[in-house]
Design a protein around this motif. Structure first.
Motif, mmCIF file in Angstrom:
data_model
loop_
_atom_site.group_PDB
_atom_site.id
_atom_site.type_symbol
_atom_site.label_atom_id
_atom_site.label_comp_id
_atom_site.label_asym_id
_atom_site.label_seq_id
_atom_site.Cartn_x
_atom_site.Cartn_y
_atom_site.Cartn_z
ATOM 1 N N LEU A 83 56.437 124.069 8.008
ATOM 2 C CA LEU A 83 56.174 122.585 8.902
ATOM 3 C C LEU A 83 57.172 122.725 9.920
ATOM 4 O O LEU A 83 56.960 122.284 11.011
ATOM 5 N N PHE A 84 58.698 123.360 9.515
ATOM 6 C CA PHE A 84 59.481 123.233 10.642
ATOM 7 C C PHE A 84 59.304 124.151 11.708
ATOM 8 O O PHE A 84 59.215 124.074 13.024
ATOM 9 N N LEU A 85 58.976 125.551 11.472
ATOM 10 C CA LEU A 85 58.784 126.393 12.435
ATOM 11 C C LEU A 85 57.362 126.213 13.015
ATOM 12 O O LEU A 85 57.353 126.476 14.291
ATOM 13 N N HIS A 86 56.424 125.502 12.610
ATOM 14 C CA HIS A 86 55.165 125.102 13.439
ATOM 15 C C HIS A 86 55.176 123.990 14.294
ATOM 16 O O HIS A 86 54.921 123.924 15.415
ATOM 17 N N HIS A 87 55.929 122.979 13.541
ATOM 18 C CA HIS A 87 55.834 121.755 14.349
ATOM 19 C C HIS A 87 57.056 121.328 15.224
ATOM 20 O O HIS A 87 56.839 121.036 16.153
ATOM 21 N N PHE A 88 58.100 122.054 14.914
ATOM 22 C CA PHE A 88 59.330 121.865 15.513
ATOM 23 C C PHE A 88 59.736 122.957 16.446
ATOM 24 O O PHE A 88 60.547 122.879 17.437
ATOM 25 N N LEU A 89 59.238 124.373 16.060
ATOM 26 C CA LEU A 89 59.738 125.343 17.117
ATOM 27 C C LEU A 89 58.436 126.111 17.849
ATOM 28 O O LEU A 89 58.489 126.786 18.429
ATOM 29 N N GLY A 90 57.125 125.389 17.248
ATOM 30 C CA GLY A 90 56.160 125.776 18.038
ATOM 31 C C GLY A 90 55.580 127.162 17.814
ATOM 32 O O GLY A 90 54.610 127.550 18.467
ATOM 33 N N LEU A 91 55.900 127.654 16.603
ATOM 34 C CA LEU A 91 55.094 128.980 16.239
ATOM 35 C C LEU A 91 53.878 128.991 15.777
ATOM 36 O O LEU A 91 53.597 128.100 14.996
ATOM 37 N N SER A 92 53.251 129.999 15.973
ATOM 38 C CA SER A 92 51.520 129.983 15.537
ATOM 39 C C SER A 92 51.933 130.157 13.755
ATOM 40 O O SER A 92 52.973 130.906 13.450
ATOM 41 N N PHE A 93 50.768 130.121 13.187
ATOM 42 C CA PHE A 93 50.921 130.634 11.883
ATOM 43 C C PHE A 93 51.096 132.179 11.825
ATOM 44 O O PHE A 93 51.560 132.607 10.906
ATOM 45 N N ALA A 94 50.538 132.732 12.587
ATOM 46 C CA ALA A 94 50.748 134.245 12.593
ATOM 47 C C ALA A 94 52.130 134.674 12.984
ATOM 48 O O ALA A 94 52.756 135.452 12.432
ATOM 49 N N ALA A 95 52.752 133.978 13.948
ATOM 50 C CA ALA A 95 54.231 134.238 14.232
ATOM 51 C C ALA A 95 55.013 133.665 12.866
ATOM 52 O O ALA A 95 55.958 134.556 12.633
ATOM 53 N N ILE A 96 54.666 132.794 12.379
ATOM 54 C CA ILE A 96 55.516 132.411 10.921
ATOM 55 C C ILE A 96 55.031 133.286 10.031
ATOM 56 O O ILE A 96 56.133 133.608 9.289
ATOM 57 N N GLY A 97 54.143 133.801 9.863
ATOM 58 C CA GLY A 97 53.988 135.035 8.951
ATOM 59 C C GLY A 97 54.754 136.039 9.302
ATOM 60 O O GLY A 97 55.299 136.677 8.105
ATOM 61 N N ALA A 98 54.842 136.455 10.416
ATOM 62 C CA ALA A 98 55.798 137.560 10.740
ATOM 63 C C ALA A 98 57.265 137.337 10.503
ATOM 64 O O ALA A 98 58.030 138.191 10.068
ATOM 65 N N VAL A 99 57.523 136.189 10.593
ATOM 66 C CA VAL A 99 58.961 135.599 10.175
ATOM 67 C C VAL A 99 59.350 135.769 8.723
ATOM 68 O O VAL A 99 60.454 136.177 8.339
ATOM 69 N N VAL A 100 58.434 135.215 7.963
ATOM 70 C CA VAL A 100 58.732 135.029 6.649
ATOM 71 C C VAL A 100 57.938 135.954 5.786
ATOM 72 O O VAL A 100 58.392 136.067 4.518
ATOM 73 N N GLY A 101 57.372 136.991 6.429
ATOM 74 C CA GLY A 101 56.814 137.884 5.468
ATOM 75 C C GLY A 101 55.836 137.693 4.573
ATOM 76 O O GLY A 101 55.639 138.162 3.474
ATOM 77 N N ALA A 102 54.680 136.699 5.248
ATOM 78 C CA ALA A 102 53.739 136.069 4.319
ATOM 79 C C ALA A 102 52.434 136.298 5.171
ATOM 80 O O ALA A 102 52.482 136.265 6.271
ATOM 81 N N PRO A 103 51.162 136.464 4.564
ATOM 82 C CA PRO A 103 49.964 136.674 5.190
ATOM 83 C C PRO A 103 49.498 135.535 5.540
ATOM 84 O O PRO A 103 50.073 134.390 5.277
ATOM 85 N N LEU A 104 48.774 135.584 6.790
ATOM 86 C CA LEU A 104 48.329 134.214 7.686
ATOM 87 C C LEU A 104 47.755 133.309 6.552
ATOM 88 O O LEU A 104 48.121 132.121 6.763
ATOM 89 N N PHE A 105 46.920 133.521 5.719
ATOM 90 C CA PHE A 105 46.109 132.502 4.719
ATOM 91 C C PHE A 105 47.447 132.011 4.092
ATOM 92 O O PHE A 105 47.252 130.900 3.390
ATOM 93 N N THR A 106 48.545 132.653 3.626
ATOM 94 C CA THR A 106 49.507 132.218 2.792
ATOM 95 C C THR A 106 50.231 131.022 3.669
ATOM 96 O O THR A 106 50.682 130.023 3.032
ATOM 97 N N VAL A 107 50.572 131.415 4.865
ATOM 98 C CA VAL A 107 51.118 130.552 5.859
ATOM 99 C C VAL A 107 50.283 129.148 5.813
ATOM 100 O O VAL A 107 50.779 127.836 5.878
#
Length: 228
Positions: free
Chosen positions: A183-207
């Protein structure tokens, strides 16, 4: 000047850094209360072209041995990295240590930075991994409650905006770390789910699932509060 201003916050028991995110706080609370259709247009904090280009230039300077560029990277990125570390570890002191670790690593591996094409993504990924490692190593000890650290602040402006920012900090504190982080990465840093997945090492559906579960948990908290 950007509407997102870095502000000092001192109610953590230690000095920490706050992020003024008035629109993001309001959007998060609106989505939790009313669903995604209630959310206005999001404004990215971290992955805008100007920040990305500036960090690329600074990484190139670091790779060339200009150590003074490290301070400029800190000025541009430390607030965002601290926020990610805070919401992942749940402890302001640990978050400060994580940011220090990231910048030590940045200095030690400076010669490799010329090949980094997405500096903010690289920094967020290193921060995420360092925060997870710190959680694994952490000894059992009394920690400052995360909700007492007003990381998301709204200096000045409308009282309602300040309340939104304070409540966003308080409500995020009650989520499990993986949901809080997304929620922090998406709402406050504006990252897409795909970009968050790359950061946290998780698949898109998990994010996407972590985001959905986090919003659902916040919504339940609102319903419970209103029924009291």
């Amino acid at each position: 000047m950007s509407p997102y201003l870095v502000s000092p916050v001192t109610n953590c028991g230690r000095s920490c850094v706050g992020l003024d995110v008035e629109p993001a706080s309001a959007n998060l609370l609106s989505e939790a209360r009313e669903g995604p259709e209630a959310v206005g247009e999001r404004e990215a904090l971290s992955d805008g072209n100007s920040t990305r280009d500036a960090l690329r230039g600074l990484f190139a300077r670091l790779a060339a041995g200009e150590r003074e560029a490290l301070g400029e990277v800190y000025d541009l990125a430390a607030t965002r990295l601290y926020g990610l570390a805070l919401w992942r570890t749940g402890d302001p002191a640990d978050a400060e240590e994580v940011v220090q670790e990231v910048f030590v690593r940045l200095a030690e591996r400076h010669e490799r930075l010329a090949d980094v094409h997405d500096p903010i993504g690289w920094l967020l990924t290193v921060t995420h991994r360092a925060a997870v490692d710190r959680l694994r190593r952490r000894r059992v000890r009394a920690a400052e409650p995360i909700e007492s650290c007003g990381y998301l602040v709204a200096p000045g402006g409308e009282p309602e905006r300040r309340l939104d920012a304070a409540r966003a900090s308080r409500e995020l504190a009650h989520l499990p770390p993986p949901q809080r982080e997304v929620l922090f990465l998406h709402h406050f840093l504006g990252l897409s789910f795909a970009a968050i997945g790359a950061v946290v090492g998780a698949p898109l559906f998990t994010v996407a699932s972590r985001h959905r579960l986090g919003i659902a948990r916040l919504r339940r908290r609102f319903v419970e509060e209103e029924s009291r």
